[in-house]
Design a protein around this motif. Structure first.
Motif, PDB file in Angstrom:
ATOM      1  N   SER A 185       0.812  -1.232   0.000  1.00  0.00           N
ATOM      2  CA  SER A 185       0.000   0.000   0.000  1.00  0.00           C
ATOM      3  C   SER A 185       0.839   1.274   0.000  1.00  0.00           C
ATOM      4  O   SER A 185       0.412   2.311   0.516  1.00  0.00           O
ATOM      5  CB  SER A 185      -0.949   0.016   1.212  1.00  0.00           C
ATOM      6  OG  SER A 185      -1.825  -1.081   1.176  1.00  0.00           O
ATOM      7  N   SER A 186       2.014   1.228  -0.615  1.00  0.00           N
ATOM      8  CA  SER A 186       2.920   2.387  -0.579  1.00  0.00           C
ATOM      9  C   SER A 186       2.948   3.185  -1.873  1.00  0.00           C
ATOM     10  O   SER A 186       3.495   4.292  -1.909  1.00  0.00           O
ATOM     11  CB  SER A 186       4.346   1.907  -0.274  1.00  0.00           C
ATOM     12  OG  SER A 186       4.851   1.111  -1.353  1.00  0.00           O
ATOM     13  N   VAL A 187       2.356   2.654  -2.943  1.00  0.00           N
ATOM     14  CA  VAL A 187       2.496   3.254  -4.272  1.00  0.00           C
ATOM     15  C   VAL A 187       1.192   3.925  -4.688  1.00  0.00           C
ATOM     16  O   VAL A 187       0.107   3.349  -4.566  1.00  0.00           O
ATOM     17  CB  VAL A 187       2.876   2.181  -5.318  1.00  0.00           C
ATOM     18  CG1 VAL A 187       2.902   2.772  -6.724  1.00  0.00           C
ATOM     19  CG2 VAL A 187       4.203   1.546  -4.971  1.00  0.00           C
ATOM     20  N   VAL A 188       1.285   5.168  -5.197  1.00  0.00           N
ATOM     21  CA  VAL A 188       0.141   5.817  -5.831  1.00  0.00           C
ATOM     22  C   VAL A 188       0.272   5.595  -7.341  1.00  0.00           C
ATOM     23  O   VAL A 188       1.341   5.801  -7.928  1.00  0.00           O
ATOM     24  CB  VAL A 188       0.054   7.312  -5.486  1.00  0.00           C
ATOM     25  CG1 VAL A 188       1.287   8.089  -5.917  1.00  0.00           C
ATOM     26  CG2 VAL A 188      -1.190   7.932  -6.106  1.00  0.00           C
ATOM     27  N   PHE A 189      -0.813   5.135  -7.940  1.00  0.00           N
ATOM     28  CA  PHE A 189      -0.855   4.787  -9.360  1.00  0.00           C
ATOM     29  C   PHE A 189      -1.584   5.895 -10.112  1.00  0.00           C
ATOM     30  O   PHE A 189      -2.741   6.192  -9.816  1.00  0.00           O
ATOM     31  CB  PHE A 189      -1.569   3.449  -9.519  1.00  0.00           C
ATOM     32  CG  PHE A 189      -1.813   2.987 -10.935  1.00  0.00           C
ATOM     33  CD1 PHE A 189      -0.850   3.139 -11.927  1.00  0.00           C
ATOM     34  CD2 PHE A 189      -3.015   2.367 -11.278  1.00  0.00           C
ATOM     35  CE1 PHE A 189      -1.075   2.701 -13.219  1.00  0.00           C
ATOM     36  CE2 PHE A 189      -3.252   1.916 -12.561  1.00  0.00           C
ATOM     37  CZ  PHE A 189      -2.288   2.091 -13.540  1.00  0.00           C
ATOM     38  N   LEU A 190      -0.902   6.529 -11.060  1.00  0.00           N
ATOM     39  CA  LEU A 190      -1.486   7.602 -11.863  1.00  0.00           C
ATOM     40  C   LEU A 190      -1.809   7.054 -13.241  1.00  0.00           C
ATOM     41  O   LEU A 190      -0.902   6.645 -13.988  1.00  0.00           O
ATOM     42  CB  LEU A 190      -0.524   8.783 -12.005  1.00  0.00           C
ATOM     43  CG  LEU A 190      -0.178   9.595 -10.752  1.00  0.00           C
ATOM     44  CD1 LEU A 190       0.856   8.869  -9.891  1.00  0.00           C
ATOM     45  CD2 LEU A 190       0.354  10.965 -11.137  1.00  0.00           C
ATOM     46  N   LEU A 212       6.745  16.632  -4.845  1.00  0.00           N
ATOM     47  CA  LEU A 212       6.447  17.276  -3.569  1.00  0.00           C
ATOM     48  C   LEU A 212       5.864  16.280  -2.568  1.00  0.00           C
ATOM     49  O   LEU A 212       6.176  16.323  -1.378  1.00  0.00           O
ATOM     50  CB  LEU A 212       5.444  18.422  -3.779  1.00  0.00           C
ATOM     51  CG  LEU A 212       5.978  19.760  -4.293  1.00  0.00           C
ATOM     52  CD1 LEU A 212       4.810  20.687  -4.630  1.00  0.00           C
ATOM     53  CD2 LEU A 212       6.892  20.408  -3.260  1.00  0.00           C
ATOM     54  N   GLY A 213       5.001  15.390  -3.080  1.00  0.00           N
ATOM     55  CA  GLY A 213       4.347  14.424  -2.201  1.00  0.00           C
ATOM     56  C   GLY A 213       5.315  13.447  -1.578  1.00  0.00           C
ATOM     57  O   GLY A 213       5.143  13.033  -0.426  1.00  0.00           O
ATOM     58  N   GLY A 214       6.323  13.060  -2.328  1.00  0.00           N
ATOM     59  CA  GLY A 214       7.347  12.162  -1.795  1.00  0.00           C
ATOM     60  C   GLY A 214       6.928  10.714  -1.702  1.00  0.00           C
ATOM     61  O   GLY A 214       7.670   9.887  -1.141  1.00  0.00           O
ATOM     62  N   TYR A 215       5.750  10.379  -2.240  1.00  0.00           N
ATOM     63  CA  TYR A 215       5.301   8.988  -2.198  1.00  0.00           C
ATOM     64  C   TYR A 215       5.866   8.196  -3.374  1.00  0.00           C
ATOM     65  O   TYR A 215       6.191   8.764  -4.422  1.00  0.00           O
ATOM     66  CB  TYR A 215       3.777   8.922  -2.245  1.00  0.00           C
ATOM     67  CG  TYR A 215       3.113   9.283  -0.953  1.00  0.00           C
ATOM     68  CD1 TYR A 215       2.928   8.332   0.047  1.00  0.00           C
ATOM     69  CD2 TYR A 215       2.686  10.586  -0.718  1.00  0.00           C
ATOM     70  CE1 TYR A 215       2.320   8.665   1.246  1.00  0.00           C
ATOM     71  CE2 TYR A 215       2.078  10.930   0.476  1.00  0.00           C
ATOM     72  CZ  TYR A 215       1.899   9.974   1.453  1.00  0.00           C
ATOM     73  OH  TYR A 215       1.306  10.309   2.642  1.00  0.00           O
ATOM     74  N   ARG A 216       5.958   6.903  -3.186  1.00  0.00           N
ATOM     75  CA  ARG A 216       6.295   6.031  -4.306  1.00  0.00           C
ATOM     76  C   ARG A 216       5.181   6.136  -5.342  1.00  0.00           C
ATOM     77  O   ARG A 216       4.007   6.280  -4.982  1.00  0.00           O
ATOM     78  CB  ARG A 216       6.445   4.587  -3.824  1.00  0.00           C
ATOM     79  CG  ARG A 216       7.537   4.406  -2.784  1.00  0.00           C
ATOM     80  CD  ARG A 216       7.462   3.034  -2.131  1.00  0.00           C
ATOM     81  NE  ARG A 216       8.320   2.976  -0.953  1.00  0.00           N
ATOM     82  CZ  ARG A 216       9.600   2.614  -0.972  1.00  0.00           C
ATOM     83  NH1 ARG A 216      10.154   2.227  -2.124  1.00  0.00           N
ATOM     84  NH2 ARG A 216      10.311   2.610   0.136  1.00  0.00           N
ATOM     85  N   PHE A 217       5.532   6.056  -6.604  1.00  0.00           N
ATOM     86  CA  PHE A 217       4.524   6.253  -7.635  1.00  0.00           C
ATOM     87  C   PHE A 217       4.797   5.397  -8.864  1.00  0.00           C
ATOM     88  O   PHE A 217       5.946   5.053  -9.165  1.00  0.00           O
ATOM     89  CB  PHE A 217       4.445   7.732  -8.043  1.00  0.00           C
ATOM     90  CG  PHE A 217       5.677   8.246  -8.751  1.00  0.00           C
ATOM     91  CD1 PHE A 217       5.794   8.177 -10.142  1.00  0.00           C
ATOM     92  CD2 PHE A 217       6.740   8.784  -8.035  1.00  0.00           C
ATOM     93  CE1 PHE A 217       6.933   8.634 -10.796  1.00  0.00           C
ATOM     94  CE2 PHE A 217       7.889   9.253  -8.673  1.00  0.00           C
ATOM     95  CZ  PHE A 217       7.977   9.178 -10.058  1.00  0.00           C
ATOM     96  N   LEU A 218       3.704   5.069  -9.555  1.00  0.00           N
ATOM     97  CA  LEU A 218       3.752   4.440 -10.876  1.00  0.00           C
ATOM     98  C   LEU A 218       2.873   5.303 -11.764  1.00  0.00           C
ATOM     99  O   LEU A 218       1.677   5.428 -11.528  1.00  0.00           O
ATOM    100  CB  LEU A 218       3.229   3.011 -10.823  1.00  0.00           C
ATOM    101  CG  LEU A 218       3.212   2.248 -12.150  1.00  0.00           C
ATOM    102  CD1 LEU A 218       4.637   1.987 -12.650  1.00  0.00           C
ATOM    103  CD2 LEU A 218       2.451   0.926 -12.003  1.00  0.00           C
ATOM    104  N   ASP A 270      -0.685  -5.738  -4.314  1.00  0.00           N
ATOM    105  CA  ASP A 270      -0.654  -5.363  -2.899  1.00  0.00           C
ATOM    106  C   ASP A 270       0.110  -4.063  -2.646  1.00  0.00           C
ATOM    107  O   ASP A 270      -0.154  -3.365  -1.661  1.00  0.00           O
ATOM    108  CB  ASP A 270      -0.005  -6.505  -2.092  1.00  0.00           C
ATOM    109  CG  ASP A 270       0.082  -6.180  -0.615  1.00  0.00           C
ATOM    110  OD1 ASP A 270      -0.974  -6.080   0.035  1.00  0.00           O
ATOM    111  OD2 ASP A 270       1.215  -5.994  -0.106  1.00  0.00           O
ATOM    112  N   ALA A 271       1.048  -3.697  -3.521  1.00  0.00           N
ATOM    113  CA  ALA A 271       1.861  -2.502  -3.292  1.00  0.00           C
ATOM    114  C   ALA A 271       1.097  -1.209  -3.544  1.00  0.00           C
ATOM    115  O   ALA A 271       1.509  -0.135  -3.087  1.00  0.00           O
ATOM    116  CB  ALA A 271       3.103  -2.540  -4.186  1.00  0.00           C
TER     117      ALA A 271
END
Length: 393
Positions: A185-190, A212-218, A270-271
């Motif tokens: 649950s660490s990745v935000v998917f765009l 800016l958000g600093g979150y993991r992203f795809l 799950d990520a």
């Protein structure tokens, strides 16, 4: 595509079927909402038509309500749809801001099409909707209480959980391997759908917001069509040409920029903990199925209304910008630029709002229960089958 131009071909096929008894019996038509002119063909053969709506029940109610407004000669519906106000629509719990209305109804030609669709909907034997009772209780009850509206069967969520896997298998494997290496649950998917793309100025703001958000992203980053006769984006050969200088280097290890994405496989991983979405109804149903909360960034068609429903009425998503509008038929139309700070705020809320996350997890369980034996959609499909038989017993 001129759907009316296809009626003659369907008529010929059905006539041929009826002239050959061994080829089966035509007992009814099931047609898409935008192929609703086929009702006239079905009537010629004295068989009922069932209209399948791939959007939600609240949107069906909105479409029908616009016809009622149009029938009231004291209301200028186009002027009303372009005003800055709110309107009480029976299928919505809360008054709906006109700024999120379906873009098609904001012109006279478009409104005429919608009101014609609503008229033909009223001629159908029943309306089948890709939704579930637990998600749209108010809308379904509102439609069912109106005796002038054909019976409504919520049969969803109808999803393709294979998600087109295998079409770009090598690329799929690379994406999934990367997700496998990320915490739960660490990745935000765009991802913004099959026709979702942004100009370079907006791409840079998204990148800054993500950073800016600093979150993991795809991030599924697609290129706006160069040919104005096409609405379908393509992949960048080198995405760095539209991203801020040094972005890929600064976010290496934190995120991954890709082209086309296997959306179902990603949402089911799950990520993934959040989904920045254009709010196409199918994408929203997929996100609910997998229990992933959405950050709403609608772009065209009825997506603004979907976003309003999910954010304001149901609390199953957070807002990026509900009234963002991209006119596919007019690429030169002025588009508001969503700033990096708004994007960062949306990402933070979709990843941190525990109340939204709780509601989405609950709806995920309800979605899965609805389609199995004993569930609401399972029972609705059973009633629909009985309806088929009642005309052909």
């Amino acid at each position: 595509m001129n759907i009316k131009g296809h009626c003659k071909y369907v008529r010929n096929i059905v006539a041929d079927l009826k002239s050959h008894p061994g080829s089966g019996r035509v007992v009814g038509f099931v047609v898409d909402m935008f192929c609703i002119c086929m009702i006239d063909v079905a009537n010629e053969f004295n068989v009922p038509t069932y209209v399948f709506v791939t959007s939600n029940a609240a949107f069906v109610g909105f479409t029908l309500y616009l016809k009622a407004l149009g029938d009231d000669l004291t209301r200028d519906v186009v002027e009303l749809c372009n005003s800055d106000t709110e309107i009480s629509v029976p299928s919505f719990v809360k008054p709906v801001p006109t700024k999120v209305f379906w873009s098609l109804v904001k012109t006279r030609a478009g409104l005429d099409i919608v009101q014609w669709i609503a008229k033909k909907l009223g001629e159908a034997k029943a309306i089948i909707v890709n939704t579930l009772f637990e998600l749209e209780t108010h809308a379904i009850e509102s439609l069912s209480a109106d005796t002038s509206i054909p019976p409504v069967y919520p049969v969803g969520p109808i999803l393709n959980l294979e998600g087109g896997l295998g079409t770009k298998k090598t690329y799929d494997d690379d994406i999934i391997r990367w997700l496998d290496s990320q915490p739960s649950s660490s990745v935000v998917f765009l991802c913004f759908g099959s026709m979702g793309s942004f100009d370079e100025v907006q791409v840079k703001e998204i990148a800054l917001g993500v950073e800016l958000g600093g979150y993991r992203f795809l991030w599924s980053l697609r290129r706006t069509p160069l040919d104005q006769t096409s609405w379908i984006p393509s992949d960048y050969e080198d995405p760095s040409v539209v991203l801020p200088e040094g972005f890929l280097e600064r976010t290496r290890g934190l995120g991954k920029v890709i082209g086309w994405a296997p959306q179902v496989a990603v949402l089911g991983h799950d990520a993934v903990g959040g989904f920045m979405s254009h709010c196409g109804w199918n994408s929203l149903l997929e996100s609910l199925w997998f229990g992933v909360p959405s950050a709403a960034w609608p772009m065209y068609a009825e997506q603004q209304m979907n976003a309003f429903k999910m954010v304001t009425e149901l609390g199953l998503a957070v807002e990026i910008k509900l009234d963002y509008m991209k006119y596919l038929s007019n690429p030169k139309a002025t588009i508001v630029i969503v700033k990096a700070e708004e994007i960062e705020s949306g990402i933070r809320r979709v990843m941190e709002d525990n109340e939204v996350r709780r509601k989405v997890k609950e709806m995920s369980a309800k979605s899965r229960s609805a389609v199995v034996e004993g569930g609401s959609s399972y029972a609705s499909i059973g009633s629909l089958i009985q309806d088929f038989f009642s005309d052909n017993s």
